[in-house]
Design a protein around this motif. Structure first.
Motif, short mmCIF file in Angstrom:
data_model
loop_
_atom_site.label_atom_id
_atom_site.label_comp_id
_atom_site.label_asym_id
_atom_site.label_seq_id
_atom_site.Cartn_x
_atom_site.Cartn_y
_atom_site.Cartn_z
N SER A 142 61.77 61.86 -21.87
CA SER A 142 60.62 62.82 -21.78
C SER A 142 59.09 62.24 -21.86
CB SER A 142 60.61 63.81 -22.60
OG SER A 142 61.82 64.96 -22.50
N ASN A 143 58.94 61.20 -22.63
CA ASN A 143 57.64 60.73 -23.13
C ASN A 143 57.30 59.51 -22.74
OD1 ASN A 143 56.50 63.10 -24.43
ND2 ASN A 143 58.33 62.92 -25.43
N PHE A 144 58.46 58.63 -22.24
CA PHE A 144 58.15 57.18 -21.99
C PHE A 144 57.27 56.83 -20.92
CE2 PHE A 144 61.09 53.02 -21.58
CZ PHE A 144 60.07 52.45 -22.26
N GLY A 145 56.06 56.54 -21.12
CA GLY A 145 55.16 56.43 -20.24
C GLY A 145 54.98 55.17 -19.63
N ILE A 146 55.90 54.57 -18.71
CA ILE A 146 56.01 53.50 -17.93
C ILE A 146 56.11 53.70 -16.44
CG2 ILE A 146 57.47 52.34 -19.61
CD1 ILE A 146 59.77 52.72 -17.69
N GLY A 156 59.24 61.98 -17.66
CA GLY A 156 58.56 63.08 -18.22
C GLY A 156 58.62 64.48 -17.64
N LYS A 157 58.61 64.25 -16.41
CA LYS A 157 58.50 65.37 -15.49
C LYS A 157 60.02 65.48 -14.83
CE LYS A 157 53.67 65.76 -14.70
NZ LYS A 157 52.37 65.70 -13.87
N SER A 158 60.09 64.62 -13.73
CA SER A 158 61.37 64.81 -13.02
C SER A 158 61.79 63.32 -12.50
CB SER A 158 61.39 65.86 -12.26
OG SER A 158 60.67 65.32 -11.17
N PHE A 159 62.93 63.12 -12.05
CA PHE A 159 63.29 61.82 -11.26
C PHE A 159 63.90 62.57 -10.22
CE2 PHE A 159 65.48 57.42 -12.38
CZ PHE A 159 65.48 57.35 -10.88
#
Length: 337
Positions: A142-146, A156-159
């Motif tokens: 949810s929070n992995f900002g890569i 964090g939003k959707s894949f």
């Protein structure tokens, strides 16, 4: 023995032909896509619930982290297949096979890493560890900002943009193979050792059984199949949201195991597709009850637990060959007994 396997194989083939008849001939008309979706969801639920039953029913340990292993399989397979799809145009069946293999191996690897330290614990402590692992995975997703690995993914939003290759033909065959492997494992010496550990861990260790090794192996196999079900889910829904793989989803899987019968693969096979589709069927059949479908679902679960606390099948297995033999067996005349 060969006769029993032949009867089971015929039953599996008839089930496959029935699905083909329903969905490939257009009998259901406009409703075909809706019921097709319910069937696919029911099948990947069956795989993950049976895999959880290995831990809960046969190993005797509660796990509330199976949604975490499912998410690992889903995301790992989605990333790999999306990268491959951008480079080359592979047939759907090849892409599907890559997805379930990658998803299973990724979840199995994490299962080994988690299982080696965690399975020295038992009872409530192990349950807490599995919950923690699942929450760690969900929070990371949810929070992995890569930056987006594939150019389509947004953690964090959707894949989104995942190939839809989980056709019910492939999923049905995958489900049958997975259940067969789990059945063979339970009937093997490793499965018997696992049941001995469940009944009395100290006595099993005194008999020469490597308790930790057996439990880690089972945990890894269970995680592998959870990853396979995650890969199927990802390549059917085509969009992944981390919040789907939360604590309530793990609790739902555990509830289905207990309702079907802890220690009964047959119970999981019967309960998983019914309970996974029940909320949707309630709202579809009686639209007025759409807002109350989860309440009705919960009431049904409570009623089953009150009148059948050991689950629908308890710890027993259903055998079609034995049922046929019992029905067709001629009664012996009283004079010849």
């Amino acid at each position: 023995m060969k006769k029993n396997y032949l009867i089971s194989l015929i039953a599996v083939a008839l089930g496959f032909l029935l699905l083909c008849l329903l969905f490939d001939t257009g009998i259901l008309g406009k409703k075909s896509a809706y019921f097709n979706g319910l069937v696919v969801i029911g099948m990947f639920y069956t795989i993950i619930v049976c895999s959880l039953n290995l831990l809960t029913g046969y190993m005797g340990e509660f796990s509330l982290g199976h949604a975490g292993f499912m998410s690992i399989g889903a995301y790992a397979s989605a990333i790999v297949t999306t990268l491959i799809q951008d480079q080359t145009d592979l047939p759907a069946i090849v892409l599907y096979l890559i997805a379930i293999i990658v998803g299973g191996l990724a979840a199995g690897l994490i299962g080994v890493l988690v299982g080696i330290p965690a399975l020295r614990l038992s009872g409530d402590y192990l349950c807490i560890v599995t919950v923690a692992v699942a929450e760690i995975v969900r929070v990371v997703l949810s929070n992995f900002g890569i930056p987006a690995i594939t150019g389509k993914a947004t953690f964090g939003k959707s894949f989104a943009g995942i190939a839809k290759v989980s056709d019910y033909h492939y999923v049905y065959i995958t489900m049958v193979i997975c259940i067969f492997i789990m059945y063979c494992y339970i009937r093997s010496r490793y499965g018997r050792a696992l049941i001995a550990i469940r009944e009395d861990r100290i006595a099993a260790a005194a008999s020469g059984i490597n308790v930790t090794k057996t439990k880690v192996l089972t945990f890894t196999i269970s995680a592998f199949f959870a990853g396979v079900s995650g890969a199927i889910y990802a390549h059917y829904i085509t969009t992944l949201v981390p919040t789907y793989f939360n604590f309530s989803k793990s609790s739902e899987f555990l509830a289905i195991v207990i309702l079907g019968g802890s220690g009964s693969l047959t119970g999981s096979i019967v309960a998983a597709p019914i309970l996974s589709a029940l909320p949707q069927l309630i709202s579809y059949v009686v639209p007025a009850f759409a807002s109350y479908r989860m309440l009705i679902y919960a009431v049904i679960l409570v009623v089953v637990m009150i009148f059948k606390p050991t689950g629908l099948f308890g710890g027993r297995e259903f055998s079609l060959p034995k049922l046929i033999e019992k029905i067709t067996k001629k009664k012996t005349p009283k004079g010849k007994r």
